[in-house]
Design a protein around this motif. Structure first.
Motif, PDB file in Angstrom:
ATOM      1  N   ARG A 167       0.854  -1.198   0.000  1.00 50.81           N
ATOM      2  CA  ARG A 167       0.000   0.000   0.000  1.00 50.81           C
ATOM      3  C   ARG A 167       0.884   1.241   0.000  1.00 50.81           C
ATOM      4  NH1 ARG A 167      -1.903  -0.767   6.258  1.00 50.81           N
ATOM      5  NH2 ARG A 167      -0.162   0.396   7.130  1.00 50.81           N
ATOM      6  N   GLU A 168       0.300   2.380  -0.275  1.00 48.16           N
ATOM      7  CA  GLU A 168       1.059   3.632  -0.349  1.00 48.16           C
ATOM      8  C   GLU A 168       1.842   3.861   0.947  1.00 48.16           C
ATOM      9  OE1 GLU A 168       0.387   8.411  -1.062  1.00 48.16           O
ATOM     10  OE2 GLU A 168      -1.230   7.015  -1.548  1.00 48.16           O
ATOM     11  N   GLY A 169       3.125   4.168   0.791  1.00 47.02           N
ATOM     12  CA  GLY A 169       3.988   4.442   1.933  1.00 47.02           C
ATOM     13  C   GLY A 169       4.806   3.255   2.395  1.00 47.02           C
ATOM     14  N   ASP A 170       4.386   2.017   2.064  1.00 50.43           N
ATOM     15  CA  ASP A 170       5.152   0.834   2.460  1.00 50.43           C
ATOM     16  C   ASP A 170       6.480   0.795   1.722  1.00 50.43           C
ATOM     17  OD1 ASP A 170       2.959  -0.015   3.949  1.00 50.43           O
ATOM     18  OD2 ASP A 170       2.411  -1.646   2.593  1.00 50.43           O
ATOM     19  N   PHE A 171       7.551   0.488   2.432  1.00 46.63           N
ATOM     20  CA  PHE A 171       8.823   0.239   1.762  1.00 46.63           C
ATOM     21  C   PHE A 171       9.699  -0.646   2.622  1.00 46.63           C
ATOM     22  CE2 PHE A 171       9.573   4.120   4.168  1.00 46.63           C
ATOM     23  CZ  PHE A 171      10.897   4.072   4.585  1.00 46.63           C
ATOM     24  N   GLY A 172      10.655  -1.291   1.964  1.00 46.50           N
ATOM     25  CA  GLY A 172      11.557  -2.161   2.692  1.00 46.50           C
ATOM     26  C   GLY A 172      12.487  -2.897   1.757  1.00 46.50           C
ATOM     27  N   PHE A 173      13.322  -3.730   2.345  1.00 46.59           N
ATOM     28  CA  PHE A 173      14.359  -4.422   1.601  1.00 46.59           C
ATOM     29  C   PHE A 173      14.447  -5.880   2.009  1.00 46.59           C
ATOM     30  CE2 PHE A 173      15.479   0.031   1.855  1.00 46.59           C
ATOM     31  CZ  PHE A 173      15.841   0.328   0.547  1.00 46.59           C
ATOM     32  N   ILE A 174      14.917  -6.684   1.070  1.00 41.16           N
ATOM     33  CA  ILE A 174      15.211  -8.097   1.294  1.00 41.16           C
ATOM     34  C   ILE A 174      16.716  -8.266   1.125  1.00 41.16           C
ATOM     35  CG2 ILE A 174      14.903 -10.455   0.411  1.00 41.16           C
ATOM     36  CD1 ILE A 174      12.308  -9.426   1.553  1.00 41.16           C
ATOM     37  N   SER A 224      19.127 -16.617  -2.373  1.00 40.38           N
ATOM     38  CA  SER A 224      18.333 -17.061  -1.220  1.00 40.38           C
ATOM     39  C   SER A 224      18.125 -15.895  -0.262  1.00 40.38           C
ATOM     40  CB  SER A 224      19.043 -18.201  -0.491  1.00 40.38           C
ATOM     41  OG  SER A 224      19.162 -19.316  -1.331  1.00 40.38           O
ATOM     42  N   ARG A 225      16.909 -15.767   0.230  1.00 43.47           N
ATOM     43  CA  ARG A 225      16.572 -14.677   1.136  1.00 43.47           C
ATOM     44  C   ARG A 225      17.164 -14.934   2.525  1.00 43.47           C
ATOM     45  NH1 ARG A 225      11.770 -16.125  -1.610  1.00 43.47           N
ATOM     46  NH2 ARG A 225      11.022 -14.523  -3.036  1.00 43.47           N
ATOM     47  N   LEU A 226      17.774 -13.901   3.081  1.00 43.52           N
ATOM     48  CA  LEU A 226      18.410 -14.001   4.390  1.00 43.52           C
ATOM     49  C   LEU A 226      17.695 -13.196   5.461  1.00 43.52           C
ATOM     50  CD1 LEU A 226      22.110 -13.538   3.231  1.00 43.52           C
ATOM     51  CD2 LEU A 226      20.903 -15.688   3.661  1.00 43.52           C
ATOM     52  N   GLY A 227      16.980 -12.164   5.057  1.00 42.63           N
ATOM     53  CA  GLY A 227      16.297 -11.314   6.024  1.00 42.63           C
ATOM     54  C   GLY A 227      15.519 -10.225   5.325  1.00 42.63           C
ATOM     55  N   ALA A 228      14.743  -9.507   6.122  1.00 47.26           N
ATOM     56  CA  ALA A 228      13.907  -8.434   5.574  1.00 47.26           C
ATOM     57  C   ALA A 228      13.779  -7.311   6.588  1.00 47.26           C
ATOM     58  CB  ALA A 228      12.522  -8.967   5.232  1.00 47.26           C
ATOM     59  N   VAL A 229      13.608  -6.110   6.060  1.00 45.86           N
ATOM     60  CA  VAL A 229      13.260  -4.955   6.877  1.00 45.86           C
ATOM     61  C   VAL A 229      12.094  -4.266   6.194  1.00 45.86           C
ATOM     62  CG1 VAL A 229      14.952  -3.378   5.784  1.00 45.86           C
ATOM     63  CG2 VAL A 229      14.113  -2.903   8.101  1.00 45.86           C
ATOM     64  N   MET A 271      11.926  -5.952  11.453  1.00 44.44           N
ATOM     65  CA  MET A 271      13.087  -6.569  10.827  1.00 44.44           C
ATOM     66  C   MET A 271      13.320  -7.949  11.416  1.00 44.44           C
ATOM     67  SD  MET A 271      16.952  -5.083  10.390  1.00 44.44           S
ATOM     68  CE  MET A 271      17.459  -5.261  12.075  1.00 44.44           C
ATOM     69  N   ALA A 272      13.779  -8.860  10.564  1.00 45.25           N
ATOM     70  CA  ALA A 272      14.189 -10.188  11.021  1.00 45.25           C
ATOM     71  C   ALA A 272      15.194 -10.751  10.032  1.00 45.25           C
ATOM     72  CB  ALA A 272      12.987 -11.114  11.146  1.00 45.25           C
ATOM     73  N   VAL A 273      16.030 -11.630  10.543  1.00 43.43           N
ATOM     74  CA  VAL A 273      17.048 -12.317   9.756  1.00 43.43           C
ATOM     75  C   VAL A 273      16.888 -13.809  10.052  1.00 43.43           C
ATOM     76  CG1 VAL A 273      19.549 -12.616   9.454  1.00 43.43           C
ATOM     77  CG2 VAL A 273      18.603 -10.326   9.846  1.00 43.43           C
ATOM     78  N   ILE A 274      17.009 -14.645   9.027  1.00 45.03           N
ATOM     79  CA  ILE A 274      16.904 -16.081   9.260  1.00 45.03           C
ATOM     80  C   ILE A 274      17.974 -16.510  10.250  1.00 45.03           C
ATOM     81  CG2 ILE A 274      15.844 -16.557   7.006  1.00 45.03           C
ATOM     82  CD1 ILE A 274      18.578 -17.767   6.142  1.00 45.03           C
ATOM     83  N   GLU A 275      17.664 -17.520  11.031  1.00 41.61           N
ATOM     84  CA  GLU A 275      18.555 -17.936  12.114  1.00 41.61           C
ATOM     85  C   GLU A 275      19.971 -18.225  11.637  1.00 41.61           C
ATOM     86  OE1 GLU A 275      18.474 -20.989  15.886  1.00 41.61           O
ATOM     87  OE2 GLU A 275      16.654 -20.686  14.704  1.00 41.61           O
ATOM     88  N   GLU A 276      20.114 -18.884  10.487  1.00 38.49           N
ATOM     89  CA  GLU A 276      21.431 -19.263   9.976  1.00 38.49           C
ATOM     90  C   GLU A 276      22.296 -18.071   9.587  1.00 38.49           C
ATOM     91  OE1 GLU A 276      18.311 -22.217   9.419  1.00 38.49           O
ATOM     92  OE2 GLU A 276      18.494 -20.230   8.529  1.00 38.49           O
ATOM     93  N   ALA A 277      21.699 -16.917   9.371  1.00 34.90           N
ATOM     94  CA  ALA A 277      22.453 -15.733   8.928  1.00 34.90           C
ATOM     95  C   ALA A 277      22.658 -14.707  10.033  1.00 34.90           C
ATOM     96  CB  ALA A 277      21.746 -15.089   7.735  1.00 34.90           C
ATOM     97  N   ARG A 278      22.163 -14.980  11.218  1.00 38.43           N
ATOM     98  CA  ARG A 278      22.294 -14.013  12.316  1.00 38.43           C
ATOM     99  C   ARG A 278      23.742 -13.887  12.756  1.00 38.43           C
ATOM    100  NH1 ARG A 278      16.871 -15.978  15.468  1.00 38.43           N
ATOM    101  NH2 ARG A 278      15.459 -15.241  13.836  1.00 38.43           N
ATOM    102  N   LEU A 309      23.210  -4.296   7.580  1.00 38.03           N
ATOM    103  CA  LEU A 309      22.972  -3.845   6.199  1.00 38.03           C
ATOM    104  C   LEU A 309      21.517  -3.454   5.986  1.00 38.03           C
ATOM    105  CD1 LEU A 309      25.071  -6.445   4.168  1.00 38.03           C
ATOM    106  CD2 LEU A 309      25.565  -4.016   4.486  1.00 38.03           C
ATOM    107  N   LEU A 310      20.602  -4.261   6.510  1.00 41.14           N
ATOM    108  CA  LEU A 310      19.177  -3.959   6.363  1.00 41.14           C
ATOM    109  C   LEU A 310      18.826  -2.646   7.063  1.00 41.14           C
ATOM    110  CD1 LEU A 310      17.726  -7.543   6.887  1.00 41.14           C
ATOM    111  CD2 LEU A 310      17.459  -6.161   4.804  1.00 41.14           C
TER     112      LEU A 310
END
Length: 166
Positions: A53-60, A67-72, A96-103, A110-111
């Protein structure tokens, strides 16, 4: 972390955002894990439901193989749809969260850098979040200038006042 890249959240990332929402839920060591369906409760589903929706933003964050490691994520709320870290309608709440293996490998740093840089570009004055005071991530948030504002239930609402980069 070498080989980690960031990209904007895309529609096909929404299932991963749900996974990261669950991963962001803090439980103390030795406590029973939360039921996975908890993310579909009204208090939590608002963090992902209707993403884009309008205003939403973030990164993977992705590794060299994609392979995805985390998101903000950053999302605006109103008084009637307030999240746990809600401050006001002009302040997006960061999740924000990061997969357990990448913590512990710099993915969260970076996120966070990307999220706050983008918020500054959008001339957003502040960003808020909610975190359990026992969650180790609170050190990362403090490092980026988040300050504790108030206790809300078992979580601390934190606020980072942003200054435009010139």
């Amino acid at each position: 972390m070498t080989g980690c890249q960031l990209r904007l959240i895309e529609a096909e990332d929404i299932p991963f955002l749900w996974e990261m929402l669950y991963a962001s839920l803090f439980t103390k060591e030795g406590d029973e894990p939360l039921e996975p369906d908890i993310i579909h409760s009204p208090e939590l589903s608002k963090y992902v439901e209707g993403w884009g929706r309008e205003g939403d933003f973030g990164f993977i964050a992705v590794d060299g193989q994609g392979s995805r490691l985390g998101a903000v994520t950053l999302r605006f709320y109103s008084d009637h749809s307030a999240g746990y870290g809600y401050v006001n309608a002009a302040t997006p709440e960061l999740g924000m969260a990061v997969i357990e293996e990448a913590r512990g490998r710099g993915v969260g740093t970076l996120l966070m850098q990307a999220a706050l840089e983008e918020a500054r570009k959008r001339e957003i004055e502040a960003v808020s979040l909610s975190v359990d005071p026992d969650n180790a991530a609170i050190r990362l948030y403090r490092r980026f200038g988040f300050e504790e504002r108030e206790m809300c239930g078992t979580s601390v609402t934190m606020l980072c006042t942003l200054h435009p980069t010139s």
